[in-house]
Structure formats: structure tokens, C-alpha cells
Design a protein around this motif. Structure first.
Motif, PDB file in Angstrom:
ATOM      1  N   VAL A  31      38.711  34.491  40.042  1.00 53.32           N
ATOM      2  CA  VAL A  31      38.529  35.946  40.009  1.00 53.32           C
ATOM      3  C   VAL A  31      37.847  36.309  41.329  1.00 53.32           C
ATOM      4  CG1 VAL A  31      37.432  37.891  38.819  1.00 53.32           C
ATOM      5  CG2 VAL A  31      38.211  35.892  37.503  1.00 53.32           C
ATOM      6  N   ASP A  32      38.379  37.287  42.031  1.00 50.06           N
ATOM      7  CA  ASP A  32      37.728  37.694  43.284  1.00 50.06           C
ATOM      8  C   ASP A  32      38.097  39.140  43.588  1.00 50.06           C
ATOM      9  OD1 ASP A  32      36.684  35.619  45.886  1.00 50.06           O
ATOM     10  OD2 ASP A  32      36.729  37.781  46.055  1.00 50.06           O
ATOM     11  N   ARG A  33      37.118  39.890  44.047  1.00 47.84           N
ATOM     12  CA  ARG A  33      37.349  41.280  44.440  1.00 47.84           C
ATOM     13  C   ARG A  33      38.274  41.333  45.652  1.00 47.84           C
ATOM     14  NH1 ARG A  33      32.001  44.566  45.960  1.00 47.84           N
ATOM     15  NH2 ARG A  33      32.475  43.378  47.823  1.00 47.84           N
ATOM     16  N   ASN A  34      38.185  40.286  46.453  1.00 43.76           N
ATOM     17  CA  ASN A  34      38.987  40.214  47.677  1.00 43.76           C
ATOM     18  C   ASN A  34      40.347  39.581  47.353  1.00 43.76           C
ATOM     19  OD1 ASN A  34      40.176  39.309  50.102  1.00 43.76           O
ATOM     20  ND2 ASN A  34      38.171  39.216  51.108  1.00 43.76           N
ATOM     21  N   LYS A  35      41.389  40.442  47.293  1.00 53.11           N
ATOM     22  CA  LYS A  35      42.705  39.971  46.850  1.00 53.11           C
ATOM     23  C   LYS A  35      43.338  38.984  47.835  1.00 53.11           C
ATOM     24  CE  LYS A  35      42.091  42.156  43.152  1.00 53.11           C
ATOM     25  NZ  LYS A  35      41.415  41.325  42.139  1.00 53.11           N
ATOM     26  N   ASP A  48      44.353  27.164  39.883  1.00 57.75           N
ATOM     27  CA  ASP A  48      45.676  27.093  39.250  1.00 57.75           C
ATOM     28  C   ASP A  48      46.321  28.466  39.211  1.00 57.75           C
ATOM     29  OD1 ASP A  48      45.622  24.302  38.629  1.00 57.75           O
ATOM     30  OD2 ASP A  48      44.129  24.763  37.098  1.00 57.75           O
ATOM     31  N   ALA A  49      45.479  29.484  38.999  1.00 55.46           N
ATOM     32  CA  ALA A  49      46.025  30.844  38.931  1.00 55.46           C
ATOM     33  C   ALA A  49      44.896  31.842  39.147  1.00 55.46           C
ATOM     34  CB  ALA A  49      46.670  31.081  37.569  1.00 55.46           C
ATOM     35  N   SER A  50      45.261  33.026  39.581  1.00 57.19           N
ATOM     36  CA  SER A  50      44.263  34.092  39.629  1.00 57.19           C
ATOM     37  C   SER A  50      44.185  34.712  38.237  1.00 57.19           C
ATOM     38  CB  SER A  50      44.643  35.134  40.672  1.00 57.19           C
ATOM     39  OG  SER A  50      45.854  35.758  40.310  1.00 57.19           O
ATOM     40  N   ALA A  51      43.095  35.378  37.976  1.00 58.88           N
ATOM     41  CA  ALA A  51      42.912  35.936  36.639  1.00 58.88           C
ATOM     42  C   ALA A  51      42.197  37.271  36.727  1.00 58.88           C
ATOM     43  CB  ALA A  51      42.111  34.966  35.777  1.00 58.88           C
ATOM     44  N   GLU A  52      42.313  38.052  35.679  1.00 59.99           N
ATOM     45  CA  GLU A  52      41.591  39.324  35.605  1.00 59.99           C
ATOM     46  C   GLU A  52      40.246  39.088  34.914  1.00 59.99           C
ATOM     47  OE1 GLU A  52      42.464  42.226  36.932  1.00 59.99           O
ATOM     48  OE2 GLU A  52      44.255  41.228  37.747  1.00 59.99           O
ATOM     49  N   PHE A  53      39.256  39.803  35.372  1.00 56.84           N
ATOM     50  CA  PHE A  53      37.939  39.712  34.759  1.00 56.84           C
ATOM     51  C   PHE A  53      38.002  40.063  33.271  1.00 56.84           C
ATOM     52  CE2 PHE A  53      33.776  41.307  33.513  1.00 56.84           C
ATOM     53  CZ  PHE A  53      32.939  40.308  33.998  1.00 56.84           C
ATOM     54  N   VAL A  74      27.174  41.644  37.908  1.00 58.26           N
ATOM     55  CA  VAL A  74      28.296  40.956  37.261  1.00 58.26           C
ATOM     56  C   VAL A  74      27.825  40.019  36.145  1.00 58.26           C
ATOM     57  CG1 VAL A  74      30.234  39.373  37.655  1.00 58.26           C
ATOM     58  CG2 VAL A  74      29.745  41.195  39.314  1.00 58.26           C
ATOM     59  N   LEU A  75      26.687  39.331  36.335  1.00 59.92           N
ATOM     60  CA  LEU A  75      26.252  38.383  35.308  1.00 59.92           C
ATOM     61  C   LEU A  75      26.069  39.036  33.927  1.00 59.92           C
ATOM     62  CD1 LEU A  75      25.429  35.548  34.391  1.00 59.92           C
ATOM     63  CD2 LEU A  75      23.101  36.032  35.195  1.00 59.92           C
ATOM     64  N   PRO A  76      25.380  40.188  33.845  1.00 59.79           N
ATOM     65  CA  PRO A  76      25.271  40.825  32.526  1.00 59.79           C
ATOM     66  C   PRO A  76      26.644  41.175  31.930  1.00 59.79           C
ATOM     67  CG  PRO A  76      23.687  41.792  34.052  1.00 59.79           C
ATOM     68  CD  PRO A  76      24.573  40.901  34.861  1.00 59.79           C
ATOM     69  N   GLN A  77      27.575  41.618  32.769  1.00 60.34           N
ATOM     70  CA  GLN A  77      28.922  41.931  32.276  1.00 60.34           C
ATOM     71  C   GLN A  77      29.614  40.676  31.755  1.00 60.34           C
ATOM     72  OE1 GLN A  77      30.817  43.734  35.672  1.00 60.34           O
ATOM     73  NE2 GLN A  77      29.485  45.544  35.627  1.00 60.34           N
ATOM     74  N   VAL A  78      29.427  39.563  32.472  1.00 58.16           N
ATOM     75  CA  VAL A  78      30.013  38.300  32.014  1.00 58.16           C
ATOM     76  C   VAL A  78      29.431  37.953  30.646  1.00 58.16           C
ATOM     77  CG1 VAL A  78      30.128  35.805  32.432  1.00 58.16           C
ATOM     78  CG2 VAL A  78      30.463  37.400  34.334  1.00 58.16           C
ATOM     79  N   LEU A  79      28.114  38.006  30.539  1.00 55.53           N
ATOM     80  CA  LEU A  79      27.455  37.651  29.270  1.00 55.53           C
ATOM     81  C   LEU A  79      27.868  38.597  28.146  1.00 55.53           C
ATOM     82  CD1 LEU A  79      23.844  36.615  30.447  1.00 55.53           C
ATOM     83  CD2 LEU A  79      25.783  35.130  29.897  1.00 55.53           C
TER      84      LEU A  79
END
Lengths: 289, 289
Positions: A31-35, A48-53, A74-79
């Protein structure tokens, strides 16, 4: 096992490469903001693949390797969105703010705060290398706040990658690392600046530079996007170390100005003891664990 | 051909090793105030034999590789006693004082003022290595004051050892080298000092240090006996560079203190341009001549 690596640059990418080698059946998603970075990471086979958050709930392991200001958001959103058995590890260079920000999060136990002391002055997915973490120190903060089973899973990974573990509280981590990492970066950046400014008026100055200069200024190649937020989050410790460094430089300057060259000699001789310390660093990195 | 190397440490010893390899029938003799070093140099085969300074009149080539304060005294004595076809080369890191001190010497034409930009942080005969000078820059000062035939002999040697030649006047040399060499040493020594001082109160701090710190502080292992006299002889240039460096550090400190992190970012981004410069250095060292 599904691994989500958020931030697929030098740090995240190097995790991806080692995990792929050591756990061949794990699926590595980026996952990366930078496409462009994401595309590049896919093309050179780091992930292996890109993914959506938005699909992060399917992850069994999340590695967060983004600038430390972004991590705070981002960490709180992940949690918020992970499943209950997911292990989340970050790899940032500051720990106090990040630990504070998730202190009361319902899923705090899914998070392990880590700081692998590893890196190079390069950045982006193309900078990712195998064995970046081998024989390096990994500082773990507030380990007692992570679920025991997830601690075990993390240790298994770190051990496989060849890391040496040290436990610290986030305050001590940020204070110590200001000296042995953050200050070196500032000293290198300002040395680079001083010489670049001089070059404007004195052409060809770099034609005279040798490997000593290259070594001392190497960290000035580092990514400002990574480092400005680190300096911001560790502001007070950095100000303290920087003040001491400037004071030492001024004192040395005054000794030279006042022709106290015996003292200049003594200052350097006392500091020569750094040899033993540096040998220690090299030894650690050489040691098989 | 008889070669006298005065000062058989890292610099003199590395000359001895390369000369022995490239000109096998030359006889390499070592002169050193430090009798242990002399014995060591003989034992490890860097020199064919040790020699007394009093027999310097038999030398065809003298290489002076001692601390720059000692050179001010020893170079005139060497020039007093050599035979008329002898070439004398020094390898010191400052050039202005040395050129001034022999300016009116009757045998000035036998002397070539040189500064090979090469070295490591180690010292003594055991630090001597082959190819230390390969693909390195050698700065020659006041070449026009050296006899033409002796210039030719020097260039033949430098070419064989793989060095790249740059000509400068001694003033410009000392001014430029203050930026790209002397300042790096001070910045490394003071960084080392700052962290060592901290360690007194905060144990195990070095356990957290990585390769970035090791690289930035590497030059703090250098020999104080070599460096204190360099700082003394190049005092005014060093004070100027050091003042600029301290000013830049203070400015950066104030940006952090005042939360101007956009400016902190910009400062680092501008300095990132050092990459191109460092690539240049690396390229030079890689280049076959």
C-alpha cells in the motif's frame, strides 16, 4: 498469511524482500500513497500485488514504514480496521508520540512499536535490499502492551531476519536515538550545506574532496520527507543534543582561536576512544546471532 | 635509486609499499623518530632497511610524511643536506607555511610541495596499504619552483601510483582543503565527543548506534598528533569554515525551535544536491586513469 506493507520504500521494501525469501508462502501486498512507487515495487517483484487500504481487514500482519508524521494518522486507522488476530508493527525513528497516540486505542494490544536501527542514505522501492536488518539492533518499546501471542509472532519474524532485540521505554528511546542517529543527520546536512555554499564562490572545491569528506557527509543524501517529521516529533531531545554539539564546536573553535593547541590535541585524544565504540558497532553487525 | 621515507606511518608506509611494487629495484629506507614504528616497518617488510637522517645525502628521492609542524623544521634540514639531483616530496595537509619556510632556500628547486588526498582513519606502519593513492587527487603547489627534471620524475611516480594531478597555489589549497577535509574532521571529533559525554550518564547508548553514526563519526578515530598541527597551521581558514558551520547549525536549530519545519525540509532538500557531488568523488576514485 497475508502481509500488508504500508509504505513500500527502503524500509518497507527491504522487509518485503526478506519476508518473501524467508516465508515463501506468505502473500506480500503493498500500500503506498505514491502510485509510481507502488507500480515500481510490483514491477521489480518486491510485492506480490498492490492493495487498497480499505481491504486491510484481511491482513494477518501489517508493517507500517511511512514518515513518522503520517504514522500518527495512519496507525490509528489501521488499528480501527484490522481483524482481531492481526499483528501491526511500525518501523519509525521516533516512538514517544506514536505510542501516546494509540495509548487508549481498543486494539492497542495488536500493535508492536519497533525501531530497527537499519537503513541507508537511499530511498524508494529501488533502494530496498535483502538482509538490511541482518545483525542489526531492533528496539521494541512498551512490549508489555502487545498481546503475548502477537509478541511471539513478531519475535519469530525478527529472529528469522537476523535482528538483535533491545527493550526500551519510548521516552528513553527518543532521548538516546537523538544522540546516535538524529544528531548525525543534522551534522551531515549542515556540513554539506556549508561546503555547498562555499562552492558557489570557489569553483572546483569538490574536486579536492576525498573519502573522509564523503563518509562524514553521507547522511546528507537522506530523504527530507522522512527526516523533517522526525526532527519535529523529537524536537526537544534534538534541541538538547544540538545545543551540546554546538557548544562543543564553539569550545573547540575558541581553543584554536586562542592558540591552545595542547588542549586541541587533548580533546581529540579523549575522543579517539570512540574507536572502541565503533568497533563494537561493527562487531555487532558482523555477529551471527 | 635510493628512496628515503621520513615518517613511516600510514602515508609514508603506503608510499613505500607502492614504490616497492612498482619499482622493484629501488631501495627503500625508512627514517622515523619512533623506533618502534621503524622496527615494525622493517619487520613487516614495508622498508628494506632503517636509516639515519645523517646519511640523507645519498638519497635520490626523499618523501616527507610527518606531522606538518615537524615538516616545518625537517624540510629545511633535508634541503640543507641532499645531493643536487635529489627530489624531495612532502605529503602534508597544509601547504602555505611549508612553502613559505623554504621560499628562499638555496635548494628550493629540489622540493615539490604535494598533498595526496588520500588516507584512512588509521595510523602507524601497520595501517599502510597498497593502492592508497590509486585514483586519488594529488594537489601540487608552486610547481614552477621545482626543477623541471625533478617535476618529470615526480610525475612519473605519481602516474605509476595512479594519481590524478591538480595544480594550485598554496593559499588556495589551504583555503579549499579547510572546507572539504579539515572541517569534516572537526565535525566528526565533536560529534564523537558529544555522544561520549552523553554516554557517561546514559549507559548503553552505543548499543543503539548504527552504520549512519559510524560513518559520520569515523574521522574521530584519526591521529591527534597529525591533526592538531594541521589545525594550528591552517588556523584562520579553519576558523572561517567553523564559524560558517556553527552558524548553519544554529540557524537549523532555530528553525526546529520555532517549528518552521517546512524550512527544515527545504534546507535538507537543497543540501540533497550533495548526492551529485559525492557521486563525483566516488566516480573519480573508481576511474581508471
Amino acid at each position: 498469511m497475508k502481509v500488508y506493507i504500508i509504505g513500500i520504500g527502503l524500509i518497507g521494501g527491504s522487509f518485503a524482500k526478506d519476508l518473501k525469501r524467508d516465508f515463501p508462502d506468505w502473500e506480500i501486498r503493498g500500500v503506498d500513497r505514491n502510485k509510481d512507487h507502488l507500480k515500481e515495487a510490483e514491477e521489480i517483484g518486491i510485492i506480490d500485488a498492490s492493495a487498497e487500504f480499505s481491504r486491510i481487514s484481511e491482513a494477518d500482519l501489517v508493517i507500517l514504514a511511512i514518515p513518522v508524521d503520517a504514522s500518527l494518522k495512519v496507525l490509528p486507522q489501521v488499528l480501527d480496521h484490522i481483524n482481531e488476530n492481526c499483528l501491526v508493527i511500525d518501523a519509525g525513528s521516533t516512538k514517544k508520540e506514536l505510542c501516546r497516540v494509540v495509548e487508549k486505542h481498543a486494539n492497542r494490544r495488536n500493535f508492536l512499536a519497533a525501531h530497527p536501527i537499519a537503513g541507508t542514505e537511499f530511498s524508494g522501492p529501488s533502494a530496498a535490499i535483502n538482509d538490511l536488518y541482518k545483525n542489526k539492533t531492533n528496539i521494541i518499546c512498551e512490549v508489555e502492551k502487545t498481546a503475548f501471542k502477537l509478541q511471539e509472532r513478531a519475535m519469530e519474524i525478527f529472529k528469522k531476519l537476523g535482528m538483535r532485540i533491545r527493550y526500551m521505554d519510548p521516552d528513553a528511546h527518543d532521548r538516546h536515538i537523538a544522540y546516535v542517529s538524529h544528531l548525525s543527520h543534522i551534522s551531515a546536512f549542515m556540513l554539506g550545506k556549508t561546503v555547498l555554499e562555499k562552492e558557489k564562490n570557489e569553483r572546483d572545491i569538490f574536486d579536492l574532496a576525498g573519502s573522509g569528506f564523503a563518509s562524514t557527509v553521507r547522511l546528507a543524501k537522506s530523504s527530507p520527507a522522512m527526516w523533517a517529521p522526525i526532527f519535529q516529533q523529537n524536537k526537544f531531545n534534538i534541541l538538547e543534543t544540538l545545543d551540546e554539539y554546538i557548544l562543543n564546536l564553539k569550545h573547540f573553535r575558541d581553543l584554536i582561536k586562542n592558540d591552545q593547541f595542547e588542549e586541541v590535541f587533548n580533546e581529540m585524544e579523549k575522543t579517539n576512544h570512540i574507536k572502541d565504540v565503533l568497533n563494537g558497532i561493527t562487531e555487532n553487525e558482523k555477529l551471527k546471532l
